[in-house]
Scaffold this motif. Sequence first.
Motif, PDB file in Angstrom:
ATOM      1  N   VAL A 243       0.859  -1.191   0.000  1.00  0.00           N
ATOM      2  CA  VAL A 243       0.000   0.000   0.000  1.00  0.00           C
ATOM      3  C   VAL A 243       0.888   1.230   0.000  1.00  0.00           C
ATOM      4  CG1 VAL A 243      -1.807   1.258   1.219  1.00  0.00           C
ATOM      5  CG2 VAL A 243      -1.793  -1.245   1.254  1.00  0.00           C
ATOM      6  N   GLY A 244       0.606   2.120  -0.919  1.00  0.00           N
ATOM      7  CA  GLY A 244       1.380   3.348  -1.018  1.00  0.00           C
ATOM      8  C   GLY A 244       0.614   4.535  -0.486  1.00  0.00           C
ATOM      9  N   LEU A 245       1.359   5.527  -0.013  1.00  0.00           N
ATOM     10  CA  LEU A 245       0.792   6.791   0.440  1.00  0.00           C
ATOM     11  C   LEU A 245       1.606   7.891  -0.208  1.00  0.00           C
ATOM     12  CD1 LEU A 245      -1.247   8.204   2.336  1.00  0.00           C
ATOM     13  CD2 LEU A 245       0.518   8.172   4.097  1.00  0.00           C
ATOM     14  N   GLY A 246       1.096   8.393  -1.327  1.00  0.00           N
ATOM     15  CA  GLY A 246       1.886   9.324  -2.117  1.00  0.00           C
ATOM     16  C   GLY A 246       3.089   8.611  -2.701  1.00  0.00           C
ATOM     17  N   SER A 247       4.280   9.139  -2.428  1.00  0.00           N
ATOM     18  CA  SER A 247       5.506   8.498  -2.917  1.00  0.00           C
ATOM     19  C   SER A 247       6.084   7.519  -1.901  1.00  0.00           C
ATOM     20  CB  SER A 247       6.555   9.573  -3.233  1.00  0.00           C
ATOM     21  OG  SER A 247       6.860  10.329  -2.068  1.00  0.00           O
ATOM     22  N   LEU A 248       5.396   7.312  -0.783  1.00  0.00           N
ATOM     23  CA  LEU A 248       5.883   6.444   0.273  1.00  0.00           C
ATOM     24  C   LEU A 248       5.172   5.100   0.226  1.00  0.00           C
ATOM     25  CD1 LEU A 248       5.864   9.055   3.183  1.00  0.00           C
ATOM     26  CD2 LEU A 248       7.801   8.415   1.745  1.00  0.00           C
ATOM     27  N   LEU A 249       5.857   4.083   0.715  1.00  0.00           N
ATOM     28  CA  LEU A 249       5.297   2.743   0.779  1.00  0.00           C
ATOM     29  C   LEU A 249       5.138   2.373   2.250  1.00  0.00           C
ATOM     30  CD1 LEU A 249       4.471   0.447  -1.195  1.00  0.00           C
ATOM     31  CD2 LEU A 249       6.731  -0.549  -0.796  1.00  0.00           C
ATOM     32  N   LEU A 250       3.908   2.075   2.651  1.00  0.00           N
ATOM     33  CA  LEU A 250       3.650   1.755   4.053  1.00  0.00           C
ATOM     34  C   LEU A 250       4.426   0.535   4.513  1.00  0.00           C
ATOM     35  CD1 LEU A 250      -0.207   2.354   4.442  1.00  0.00           C
ATOM     36  CD2 LEU A 250       1.669   3.902   4.986  1.00  0.00           C
ATOM     37  N   ASN A 251       4.746  -0.352   3.591  1.00  0.00           N
ATOM     38  CA  ASN A 251       5.500  -1.563   3.957  1.00  0.00           C
ATOM     39  C   ASN A 251       6.862  -1.230   4.544  1.00  0.00           C
ATOM     40  OD1 ASN A 251       3.691  -1.981   1.516  1.00  0.00           O
ATOM     41  ND2 ASN A 251       3.973  -4.088   2.166  1.00  0.00           N
ATOM     42  N   ASP A 252       7.395  -0.037   4.259  1.00  0.00           N
ATOM     43  CA  ASP A 252       8.734   0.324   4.713  1.00  0.00           C
ATOM     44  C   ASP A 252       8.823   0.498   6.223  1.00  0.00           C
ATOM     45  OD1 ASP A 252       9.667   0.252   2.149  1.00  0.00           O
ATOM     46  OD2 ASP A 252       9.547   2.415   1.819  1.00  0.00           O
TER      47      ASP A 252
END
Length: 289
Positions: A243-252
Amino acid sequence: MDQDPPAQDSVKPAEPAKAVSAPRPVYYRSIEISPSTEDPRRLVFVAPTGAPEVPEELLLMRQDYEKTARVASVLLEDDLPTRKAVFDLLHQAADRGFRGPAWSIADGKANLAEVRDAIVDYAHPVRTRLLKQYTVLLVCFGVTPLLLGALIYHTGAFGLLSKPAAGGTFDPTLVWVIAACWIPAGAAFCVWGEFALRMQSGLTYDQLLVLDPSRWRPGQRLLITVVIAFIFAFLLAFDAVQVGLGSLLLNDFAKKSPAMALAVGGITGLAFASVQDILFRIKPTQRAN
């Protein structure tokens, strides 16, 4: 001498009989408050023996009254004096609209509209009380865990766990210790924010049953959100979903950016329906040997 003929009695033509209007049918002989006037929950419409079939328009109005009684019962669950006052108004309105041969659909609808306006007025203190409850939860389960998580993050769990170099991978234990603080914090902040945003447009009668979605109390709603957020985080940590949030990936959050745990809790609190849809769409697959 001629005599005048005897006078004849004049006969008036009979007047047509006046039409006698048939009495209006009685559909309901009384409207009662159940289970009692001391603990009002709903209206009961009592029909007389042998009552004719109720016209559709009157039946629809009765359903509107029953729905309004339900709204008042749910909304004012914890405010008995106000609930009794609302049911007294509702009973008077229904009595004029339904009881006896003098029932009136026009008056019944007009009275119901006035009662609903009164319910909205009574709902404003309820909204204020809910906001206070959400704010207490925000402080206890939002601000406090946020500060504790920040302290653990910057000290490496008070020196018990080491932080990686810039761009490195975090120790899974440190990640989950931080997540245990920041997922509830993100959920608490965003549950508060979702409520405030939903109420910002002004309170209307149609909004009354969604002051708390699914009729959860604030504490129950936050608890459910936090647990679902942890389930969501578990799936993200193992890349079961991405799942992404803008240019970020929540998995990170589970590897190189523990601060994303705030976003995991926040997304669950702010967009619970979307997270629920993601979880429901997950299906295990079978692989051939």
